[in-house]
Motif scaffolding. Structure first.
Motif, PDB file in Angstrom:
ATOM      1  N   ASP A  63      -8.124  27.002   3.901  1.00 20.86           N
ATOM      2  CA  ASP A  63      -7.130  28.044   3.665  1.00 20.86           C
ATOM      3  C   ASP A  63      -6.131  27.414   2.696  1.00 20.86           C
ATOM      4  OD1 ASP A  63      -4.958  29.751   3.622  1.00 20.86           O
ATOM      5  OD2 ASP A  63      -5.022  30.162   5.775  1.00 20.86           O
ATOM      6  N   GLN A  64      -6.302  27.673   1.416  1.00 26.33           N
ATOM      7  CA  GLN A  64      -5.505  27.011   0.376  1.00 26.33           C
ATOM      8  C   GLN A  64      -4.030  27.376   0.420  1.00 26.33           C
ATOM      9  OE1 GLN A  64      -8.447  28.281  -2.614  1.00 26.33           O
ATOM     10  NE2 GLN A  64      -8.461  26.151  -3.298  1.00 26.33           N
ATOM     11  N   THR A  65      -3.679  28.440   1.128  1.00 27.31           N
ATOM     12  CA  THR A  65      -2.261  28.812   1.234  1.00 27.31           C
ATOM     13  C   THR A  65      -1.527  27.933   2.241  1.00 27.31           C
ATOM     14  OG1 THR A  65      -2.579  30.453   3.006  1.00 27.31           O
ATOM     15  CG2 THR A  65      -2.838  31.223   0.710  1.00 27.31           C
ATOM     16  N   ARG A  66      -2.270  27.087   2.982  1.00 30.10           N
ATOM     17  CA  ARG A  66      -1.650  26.289   4.041  1.00 30.10           C
ATOM     18  C   ARG A  66      -1.787  24.788   3.826  1.00 30.10           C
ATOM     19  NH1 ARG A  66      -3.231  28.629   9.605  1.00 30.10           N
ATOM     20  NH2 ARG A  66      -1.462  27.354  10.171  1.00 30.10           N
ATOM     21  N   ILE A  67      -2.152  24.375   2.617  1.00 26.99           N
ATOM     22  CA  ILE A  67      -2.287  22.944   2.327  1.00 26.99           C
ATOM     23  C   ILE A  67      -0.905  22.309   2.294  1.00 26.99           C
ATOM     24  CG2 ILE A  67      -2.946  21.241   0.577  1.00 26.99           C
ATOM     25  CD1 ILE A  67      -5.188  23.216  -0.257  1.00 26.99           C
ATOM     26  N   ILE A  68      -0.757  21.229   3.037  1.00 29.38           N
ATOM     27  CA  ILE A  68       0.493  20.460   3.039  1.00 29.38           C
ATOM     28  C   ILE A  68       0.118  19.007   2.775  1.00 29.38           C
ATOM     29  CG2 ILE A  68       2.491  19.705   4.376  1.00 29.38           C
ATOM     30  CD1 ILE A  68       2.080  22.187   6.150  1.00 29.38           C
ATOM     31  N   GLN A  69       0.681  18.422   1.729  1.00 30.44           N
ATOM     32  CA  GLN A  69       0.422  17.012   1.417  1.00 30.44           C
ATOM     33  C   GLN A  69       1.751  16.325   1.170  1.00 30.44           C
ATOM     34  OE1 GLN A  69      -2.939  15.925  -1.140  1.00 30.44           O
ATOM     35  NE2 GLN A  69      -1.497  14.733  -2.369  1.00 30.44           N
ATOM     36  N   PHE A  70       1.907  15.131   1.728  1.00 30.52           N
ATOM     37  CA  PHE A  70       3.171  14.421   1.577  1.00 30.52           C
ATOM     38  C   PHE A  70       2.966  12.915   1.626  1.00 30.52           C
ATOM     39  CE2 PHE A  70       2.499  16.084   5.825  1.00 30.52           C
ATOM     40  CZ  PHE A  70       2.556  14.951   6.637  1.00 30.52           C
ATOM     41  N   VAL A  71       3.882  12.209   1.001  1.00 34.30           N
ATOM     42  CA  VAL A  71       3.929  10.750   1.036  1.00 34.30           C
ATOM     43  C   VAL A  71       4.576  10.351   2.354  1.00 34.30           C
ATOM     44  CG1 VAL A  71       4.994   8.724  -0.041  1.00 34.30           C
ATOM     45  CG2 VAL A  71       4.053  10.563  -1.471  1.00 34.30           C
ATOM     46  N   VAL A  72       4.086   9.281   2.975  1.00 34.92           N
ATOM     47  CA  VAL A  72       4.679   8.804   4.218  1.00 34.92           C
ATOM     48  C   VAL A  72       5.165   7.366   4.061  1.00 34.92           C
ATOM     49  CG1 VAL A  72       3.356  10.340   5.710  1.00 34.92           C
ATOM     50  CG2 VAL A  72       2.469   8.071   5.204  1.00 34.92           C
ATOM     51  N   ASP A  73       6.139   7.048   4.861  1.00 28.50           N
ATOM     52  CA  ASP A  73       6.662   5.690   4.978  1.00 28.50           C
ATOM     53  C   ASP A  73       6.024   5.116   6.240  1.00 28.50           C
ATOM     54  OD1 ASP A  73       8.110   3.353   5.165  1.00 28.50           O
ATOM     55  OD2 ASP A  73      10.035   4.331   5.521  1.00 28.50           O
ATOM     56  N   GLU A  74       4.855   4.507   6.083  1.00 29.98           N
ATOM     57  CA  GLU A  74       4.102   4.017   7.237  1.00 29.98           C
ATOM     58  C   GLU A  74       4.678   2.687   7.709  1.00 29.98           C
ATOM     59  OE1 GLU A  74      -0.488   4.062   8.266  1.00 29.98           O
ATOM     60  OE2 GLU A  74      -0.043   2.532   6.776  1.00 29.98           O
ATOM     61  N   ARG A  75       4.879   2.589   9.010  1.00 28.06           N
ATOM     62  CA  ARG A  75       5.411   1.355   9.601  1.00 28.06           C
ATOM     63  C   ARG A  75       4.531   0.967  10.768  1.00 28.06           C
ATOM     64  NH1 ARG A  75      11.835   1.803   8.878  1.00 28.06           N
ATOM     65  NH2 ARG A  75      11.746   2.890   6.892  1.00 28.06           N
ATOM     66  N   MET A  94       0.838  -1.187   0.000  1.00 31.18           N
ATOM     67  CA  MET A  94       0.000   0.000   0.000  1.00 31.18           C
ATOM     68  C   MET A  94       0.879   1.245   0.000  1.00 31.18           C
ATOM     69  SD  MET A  94      -3.466  -0.596   0.615  1.00 31.18           S
ATOM     70  CE  MET A  94      -4.379  -0.382   2.098  1.00 31.18           C
ATOM     71  N   PHE A  95       0.354   2.295  -0.535  1.00 29.67           N
ATOM     72  CA  PHE A  95       1.049   3.568  -0.661  1.00 29.67           C
ATOM     73  C   PHE A  95       0.181   4.611   0.033  1.00 29.67           C
ATOM     74  CE2 PHE A  95       2.563   7.326  -2.940  1.00 29.67           C
ATOM     75  CZ  PHE A  95       3.924   7.083  -3.001  1.00 29.67           C
ATOM     76  N   LYS A  96       0.764   5.363   0.956  1.00 28.30           N
ATOM     77  CA  LYS A  96      -0.021   6.286   1.779  1.00 28.30           C
ATOM     78  C   LYS A  96       0.441   7.727   1.637  1.00 28.30           C
ATOM     79  CE  LYS A  96      -1.555   6.935   6.547  1.00 28.30           C
ATOM     80  NZ  LYS A  96      -1.520   6.365   7.897  1.00 28.30           N
ATOM     81  N   VAL A  97      -0.547   8.625   1.643  1.00 33.62           N
ATOM     82  CA  VAL A  97      -0.318  10.075   1.566  1.00 33.62           C
ATOM     83  C   VAL A  97      -1.111  10.724   2.696  1.00 33.62           C
ATOM     84  CG1 VAL A  97      -0.718  12.131   0.151  1.00 33.62           C
ATOM     85  CG2 VAL A  97       0.022   9.992  -0.926  1.00 33.62           C
ATOM     86  N   ILE A  98      -0.517  11.727   3.300  1.00 36.39           N
ATOM     87  CA  ILE A  98      -1.185  12.494   4.353  1.00 36.39           C
ATOM     88  C   ILE A  98      -1.251  13.957   3.932  1.00 36.39           C
ATOM     89  CG2 ILE A  98      -0.923  13.403   6.714  1.00 36.39           C
ATOM     90  CD1 ILE A  98       0.055  10.674   7.559  1.00 36.39           C
ATOM     91  N   ALA A  99      -2.369  14.586   4.259  1.00 35.76           N
ATOM     92  CA  ALA A  99      -2.518  16.030   4.044  1.00 35.76           C
ATOM     93  C   ALA A  99      -2.891  16.668   5.373  1.00 35.76           C
ATOM     94  CB  ALA A  99      -3.584  16.312   2.995  1.00 35.76           C
ATOM     95  N   LEU A 100      -2.236  17.763   5.697  1.00 32.25           N
ATOM     96  CA  LEU A 100      -2.568  18.579   6.860  1.00 32.25           C
ATOM     97  C   LEU A 100      -3.293  19.801   6.318  1.00 32.25           C
ATOM     98  CD1 LEU A 100       0.842  18.369   8.758  1.00 32.25           C
ATOM     99  CD2 LEU A 100      -1.160  16.874   8.991  1.00 32.25           C
ATOM    100  N   LEU A 101      -4.555  19.946   6.691  1.00 34.03           N
ATOM    101  CA  LEU A 101      -5.393  20.983   6.109  1.00 34.03           C
ATOM    102  C   LEU A 101      -5.916  21.925   7.188  1.00 34.03           C
ATOM    103  CD1 LEU A 101      -7.411  18.618   3.751  1.00 34.03           C
ATOM    104  CD2 LEU A 101      -5.345  19.926   3.213  1.00 34.03           C
ATOM    105  N   THR A 102      -6.015  23.193   6.833  1.00 36.20           N
ATOM    106  CA  THR A 102      -6.432  24.234   7.761  1.00 36.20           C
ATOM    107  C   THR A 102      -7.705  24.883   7.241  1.00 36.20           C
ATOM    108  OG1 THR A 102      -4.118  24.616   8.274  1.00 36.20           O
ATOM    109  CG2 THR A 102      -5.656  26.348   8.924  1.00 36.20           C
ATOM    110  N   ARG A 103      -8.634  25.118   8.144  1.00 28.94           N
ATOM    111  CA  ARG A 103      -9.907  25.712   7.723  1.00 28.94           C
ATOM    112  C   ARG A 103      -9.742  27.168   7.317  1.00 28.94           C
ATOM    113  NH1 ARG A 103     -11.605  24.911  13.538  1.00 28.94           N
ATOM    114  NH2 ARG A 103     -11.311  26.928  14.521  1.00 28.94           N
ATOM    115  N   LYS A 104     -10.641  27.597   6.476  1.00 31.36           N
ATOM    116  CA  LYS A 104     -10.696  28.972   5.995  1.00 31.36           C
ATOM    117  C   LYS A 104     -11.029  29.896   7.167  1.00 31.36           C
ATOM    118  CE  LYS A 104     -13.205  31.467   2.405  1.00 31.36           C
ATOM    119  NZ  LYS A 104     -14.137  31.267   1.280  1.00 31.36           N
ATOM    120  N   PRO A 105     -10.371  31.047   7.263  1.00 28.48           N
ATOM    121  CA  PRO A 105     -10.703  31.988   8.340  1.00 28.48           C
ATOM    122  C   PRO A 105     -12.202  32.309   8.327  1.00 28.48           C
ATOM    123  CG  PRO A 105      -8.729  32.706   7.192  1.00 28.48           C
ATOM    124  CD  PRO A 105      -9.297  31.557   6.396  1.00 28.48           C
ATOM    125  N   GLY A 106     -12.772  32.377   9.516  1.00 23.49           N
ATOM    126  CA  GLY A 106     -14.191  32.698   9.641  1.00 23.49           C
ATOM    127  C   GLY A 106     -15.091  31.488   9.804  1.00 23.49           C
TER     128      GLY A 106
END
Length: 118
Positions: free
Chosen positions: A101-113, A1-13
């Motif tokens: 808040d699209q300026t703060r989207i972070i998505q990355f591949v992880v090496d899950e163990r 399996m191949f895993k990706v994580i995204a850390l997402l922040t809500r829009k102000p307001g």
């Protein structure tokens, strides 16, 4: 399996409840319909009323930890290629603008163990 994580922040307001509601009832269905390459899709919304921390550790700078699994790396690359199609990418970004808040989207591949249990 191949895993990706995204850390997402809500829009102000947006409140936390509004954010969760929009993600679960609008964005998550859009993602699952648009990207069949995702074989498992989880959204983890931190509950900061029940948090362990030391000293003056600040709150996290995101509102959800999103996990996406693919059968393999080529499935992930296929999803990225689908997202790169203007009609798809524009539709996703337009929906994101409703709650992220699209300026703060972070998505990355992880090496899950996993630690084996006896």
């Amino acid at each position: 399996m191949f895993k990706v994580i995204a850390l997402l922040t809500r829009k102000p307001g947006l409140t936390r409840d509004e954010f969760v509601d929009y993600y679960e009832n609008n964005h998550a269905p859009l993602i699952t319909e648009t990207f069949p390459q995702i074989i498992e899709y989880r959204r983890n919304f931190p509950d900061l009323t029940q948090v362990l921390r030391t000293g003056d550790t600040p709150d996290p700078q995101f509102d959800v930890i999103t996990e996406m699994w693919f059968s393999d790396k080529s499935g992930y690359e296929d999803m990225l290629a689908t997202h790169a199609q203007p009609e798809v990418g524009n539709r996703i970004r337009a929906d994101e603008s409703n709650f992220l808040d699209q300026t703060r989207i972070i998505q990355f591949v992880v090496d899950e163990r996993e630690f084996p249990r006896s």
